[in-house]
Structure formats: C-alpha cells, structure tokens
Design a protein around this motif. Structure first.
Motif, PDB file in Angstrom:
ATOM      1  N   ARG A  50       0.840  -1.210   0.000  1.00  0.00           N
ATOM      2  CA  ARG A  50       0.000   0.000   0.000  1.00  0.00           C
ATOM      3  C   ARG A  50       0.868   1.252   0.000  1.00  0.00           C
ATOM      4  NH1 ARG A  50      -4.591  -2.270   4.155  1.00  0.00           N
ATOM      5  NH2 ARG A  50      -5.707  -3.463   2.557  1.00  0.00           N
ATOM      6  N   ASP A  51       1.954   1.235   0.759  1.00  0.00           N
ATOM      7  CA  ASP A  51       2.892   2.362   0.753  1.00  0.00           C
ATOM      8  C   ASP A  51       3.537   2.531  -0.624  1.00  0.00           C
ATOM      9  OD1 ASP A  51       2.374   3.022   3.387  1.00  0.00           O
ATOM     10  OD2 ASP A  51       4.142   1.992   4.178  1.00  0.00           O
ATOM     11  N   LEU A  52       3.932   1.416  -1.253  1.00  0.00           N
ATOM     12  CA  LEU A  52       4.523   1.490  -2.595  1.00  0.00           C
ATOM     13  C   LEU A  52       3.539   2.089  -3.592  1.00  0.00           C
ATOM     14  CD1 LEU A  52       6.431  -1.882  -3.215  1.00  0.00           C
ATOM     15  CD2 LEU A  52       7.413   0.400  -2.994  1.00  0.00           C
ATOM     16  N   LYS A  53       2.280   1.709  -3.493  1.00  0.00           N
ATOM     17  CA  LYS A  53       1.267   2.214  -4.427  1.00  0.00           C
ATOM     18  C   LYS A  53       1.093   3.722  -4.329  1.00  0.00           C
ATOM     19  CE  LYS A  53      -1.893  -1.550  -5.340  1.00  0.00           C
ATOM     20  NZ  LYS A  53      -3.267  -2.026  -5.131  1.00  0.00           N
ATOM     21  N   ARG A  54       1.366   4.301  -3.183  1.00  0.00           N
ATOM     22  CA  ARG A  54       1.233   5.749  -2.992  1.00  0.00           C
ATOM     23  C   ARG A  54       2.433   6.507  -3.551  1.00  0.00           C
ATOM     24  NH1 ARG A  54      -1.669   4.055   1.748  1.00  0.00           N
ATOM     25  NH2 ARG A  54       0.187   3.838   3.026  1.00  0.00           N
ATOM     26  N   GLN A  55       3.512   5.801  -3.863  1.00  0.00           N
ATOM     27  CA  GLN A  55       4.718   6.447  -4.383  1.00  0.00           C
ATOM     28  C   GLN A  55       4.623   6.636  -5.899  1.00  0.00           C
ATOM     29  OE1 GLN A  55       8.235   4.270  -3.205  1.00  0.00           O
ATOM     30  NE2 GLN A  55       7.466   3.988  -1.131  1.00  0.00           N
ATOM     31  N   GLU A  56       5.413   7.593  -6.394  1.00  0.00           N
ATOM     32  CA  GLU A  56       5.537   7.778  -7.839  1.00  0.00           C
ATOM     33  C   GLU A  56       6.258   6.569  -8.411  1.00  0.00           C
ATOM     34  OE1 GLU A  56       4.647  10.254 -10.076  1.00  0.00           O
ATOM     35  OE2 GLU A  56       3.395  10.972  -8.427  1.00  0.00           O
ATOM     36  N   GLY A  57       5.915   6.220  -9.608  1.00  0.00           N
ATOM     37  CA  GLY A  57       6.614   5.118 -10.253  1.00  0.00           C
ATOM     38  C   GLY A  57       5.692   4.326 -11.147  1.00  0.00           C
ATOM     39  N   ARG A  58       6.201   3.233 -11.598  1.00  0.00           N
ATOM     40  CA  ARG A  58       5.471   2.396 -12.541  1.00  0.00           C
ATOM     41  C   ARG A  58       4.788   1.265 -11.806  1.00  0.00           C
ATOM     42  NH1 ARG A  58       7.926   2.472 -18.288  1.00  0.00           N
ATOM     43  NH2 ARG A  58       6.260   0.985 -18.370  1.00  0.00           N
ATOM     44  N   ASP A  59       4.471   0.205 -12.523  1.00  0.00           N
ATOM     45  CA  ASP A  59       3.740  -0.926 -11.975  1.00  0.00           C
ATOM     46  C   ASP A  59       4.539  -1.678 -10.917  1.00  0.00           C
ATOM     47  OD1 ASP A  59       1.680  -0.394 -13.757  1.00  0.00           O
ATOM     48  OD2 ASP A  59       2.473  -1.758 -15.268  1.00  0.00           O
ATOM     49  N   ILE A  60       3.817  -2.372 -10.071  1.00  0.00           N
ATOM     50  CA  ILE A  60       4.414  -3.258  -9.075  1.00  0.00           C
ATOM     51  C   ILE A  60       4.128  -4.682  -9.543  1.00  0.00           C
ATOM     52  CG2 ILE A  60       4.373  -4.012  -6.671  1.00  0.00           C
ATOM     53  CD1 ILE A  60       3.170  -1.196  -6.021  1.00  0.00           C
ATOM     54  N   TRP A  61       5.176  -5.491  -9.638  1.00  0.00           N
ATOM     55  CA  TRP A  61       5.031  -6.872 -10.106  1.00  0.00           C
ATOM     56  C   TRP A  61       5.276  -7.824  -8.947  1.00  0.00           C
ATOM     57  CZ3 TRP A  61       3.864  -8.372 -15.115  1.00  0.00           C
ATOM     58  CH2 TRP A  61       3.798  -7.345 -16.052  1.00  0.00           C
ATOM     59  N   LEU A  62       4.468  -8.840  -8.850  1.00  0.00           N
ATOM     60  CA  LEU A  62       4.643  -9.895  -7.857  1.00  0.00           C
ATOM     61  C   LEU A  62       5.180 -11.117  -8.593  1.00  0.00           C
ATOM     62  CD1 LEU A  62       4.166 -11.264  -5.098  1.00  0.00           C
ATOM     63  CD2 LEU A  62       1.826 -11.695  -5.838  1.00  0.00           C
ATOM     64  N   CYS A  63       6.345 -11.573  -8.222  1.00  0.00           N
ATOM     65  CA  CYS A  63       6.977 -12.716  -8.881  1.00  0.00           C
ATOM     66  C   CYS A  63       6.893 -13.941  -7.991  1.00  0.00           C
ATOM     67  CB  CYS A  63       8.442 -12.413  -9.183  1.00  0.00           C
ATOM     68  SG  CYS A  63       8.660 -11.036 -10.284  1.00  0.00           S
ATOM     69  N   GLY A  64       6.090 -14.897  -8.404  1.00  0.00           N
ATOM     70  CA  GLY A  64       6.025 -16.172  -7.715  1.00  0.00           C
ATOM     71  C   GLY A  64       5.558 -16.084  -6.281  1.00  0.00           C
ATOM     72  N   GLY A  65       5.268 -17.211  -5.719  1.00  0.00           N
ATOM     73  CA  GLY A  65       4.916 -17.298  -4.317  1.00  0.00           C
ATOM     74  C   GLY A  65       3.430 -17.252  -4.043  1.00  0.00           C
ATOM     75  N   GLY A  66       2.787 -18.421  -3.958  1.00  0.00           N
ATOM     76  CA  GLY A  66       1.362 -18.502  -3.688  1.00  0.00           C
ATOM     77  C   GLY A  66       0.977 -17.965  -2.322  1.00  0.00           C
ATOM     78  N   ARG A  67       1.843 -18.136  -1.353  1.00  0.00           N
ATOM     79  CA  ARG A  67       1.538 -17.632  -0.016  1.00  0.00           C
ATOM     80  C   ARG A  67       1.543 -16.102   0.000  1.00  0.00           C
ATOM     81  NH1 ARG A  67       5.095 -19.415   5.003  1.00  0.00           N
ATOM     82  NH2 ARG A  67       6.340 -19.891   3.195  1.00  0.00           N
ATOM     83  N   LEU A  68       2.548 -15.511  -0.638  1.00  0.00           N
ATOM     84  CA  LEU A  68       2.617 -14.047  -0.715  1.00  0.00           C
ATOM     85  C   LEU A  68       1.468 -13.510  -1.572  1.00  0.00           C
ATOM     86  CD1 LEU A  68       4.046 -11.435   0.020  1.00  0.00           C
ATOM     87  CD2 LEU A  68       5.589 -11.813  -1.926  1.00  0.00           C
ATOM     88  N   ALA A  69       1.169 -14.168  -2.691  1.00  0.00           N
ATOM     89  CA  ALA A  69       0.052 -13.744  -3.540  1.00  0.00           C
ATOM     90  C   ALA A  69      -1.265 -13.805  -2.766  1.00  0.00           C
ATOM     91  CB  ALA A  69      -0.023 -14.607  -4.794  1.00  0.00           C
ATOM     92  N   GLY A  70      -1.452 -14.847  -1.964  1.00  0.00           N
ATOM     93  CA  GLY A  70      -2.659 -14.950  -1.151  1.00  0.00           C
ATOM     94  C   GLY A  70      -2.756 -13.835  -0.133  1.00  0.00           C
ATOM     95  N   ALA A  71      -1.632 -13.487   0.484  1.00  0.00           N
ATOM     96  CA  ALA A  71      -1.614 -12.404   1.467  1.00  0.00           C
ATOM     97  C   ALA A  71      -1.896 -11.055   0.811  1.00  0.00           C
ATOM     98  CB  ALA A  71      -0.267 -12.368   2.188  1.00  0.00           C
ATOM     99  N   LEU A  72      -1.484 -10.906  -0.449  1.00  0.00           N
ATOM    100  CA  LEU A  72      -1.624  -9.621  -1.149  1.00  0.00           C
ATOM    101  C   LEU A  72      -2.841  -9.560  -2.072  1.00  0.00           C
ATOM    102  CD1 LEU A  72       2.113  -8.976  -2.083  1.00  0.00           C
ATOM    103  CD2 LEU A  72       0.731  -7.761  -0.376  1.00  0.00           C
ATOM    104  N   LEU A  73      -3.697 -10.556  -2.041  1.00  0.00           N
ATOM    105  CA  LEU A  73      -4.822 -10.619  -2.974  1.00  0.00           C
ATOM    106  C   LEU A  73      -5.644  -9.333  -2.989  1.00  0.00           C
ATOM    107  CD1 LEU A  73      -6.474 -12.146  -5.041  1.00  0.00           C
ATOM    108  CD2 LEU A  73      -7.701 -13.260  -3.157  1.00  0.00           C
TER     109      LEU A  73
END
Length: 127
Positions: A50-73
C-alpha cells in the motif's frame, strides 16, 4: 517476491535477479545486506505494498509465491497468467490462504500456436 521465489536465484549466486527493477524480498528469516539492489521486507507485506502504491513510479510486479500472492490478494489489480496445455498434477498454489472468492474480468486473451494461452485479468473498478 517471496523468499521461495528468490531462493533459486540466490542458490545459484544470483543476488539481484531483476537488476533492471527495484527489488523487494518479503521474508522474516532472510537477513538484509545480500545485495544493495535488493531490499528485504520483514514487516506486513500488505502495508508495504500500500505504501509502494502511494509512491511515484510504474507498476508493481509480484513474482512467484502462492503464499505471498494470497496475502496480497486484496492489493492485486491485474493478473497476467500464462497457461500451458500440460497437466502436472502437483505444484505451488497460485493463491494460498483462506478461501476468498475475488472477481476479475478477462481483459485480453492471446493464444499461441504451441497451445500456450496468455490471459490478462483485471479487477473491476468500484464506483
């Protein structure tokens, strides 16, 4: 990326697998200082993203990890999925965690001659 996605590169001596990107590894066990281009995130990944999304910049990519993807759904706006015409029968879940049906819409779909399908799913915008 989670440690599970980062570990194979690290085991091969590759400490910065995406050198062209700002890299973050979410882990409570990995120590910092492995590579100056990689930041270890030990705190809550949802708050961090959420903090990253508030910053200037481009897209945020999630690489691999079902547990992390589930936490960030709840923070995922778009899914880019490649599917192959092969059934393996085992593997890492795409989203690990509590049952939480989440609606996405097909944004674009491309079929390749070798049977691979690329699908872009987008989260419907709320008003």
């Amino acid at each position: 990326m989670g440690l599970g996605a980062y570990r194979p590169a690290l085991d091969e001596g590759i400490t910065s697998p995406y050198a062209h990107l700002r890299q973050y590894v979410v882990s409570s066990t990995l120590t910092s200082g492995i590579d100056p281009a990689v930041t270890v995130v030990a705190e809550d990944p949802v708050g961090f993203v959420r903090d990253l999304k508030r910053q200037e910049g481009r897209d945020i990519w999630l690489c691999g990890g079902g547990r992390l993807a589930g936490a960030l759904l709840s923070e995922i706006d778009e899914l880019l999925v490649k599917s192959y015409p092969v059934v393996a029968g085992a593997g890492i879940p795409v989203f690990d965690g509590e049952f939480d049906p989440t609606v996405f819409q097909v944004g674009e779909r491309t079929a390749f001659a070798n049977g691979v399908m690329f699908t872009r799913f987008t989260r419907p915008r709320t008003r």
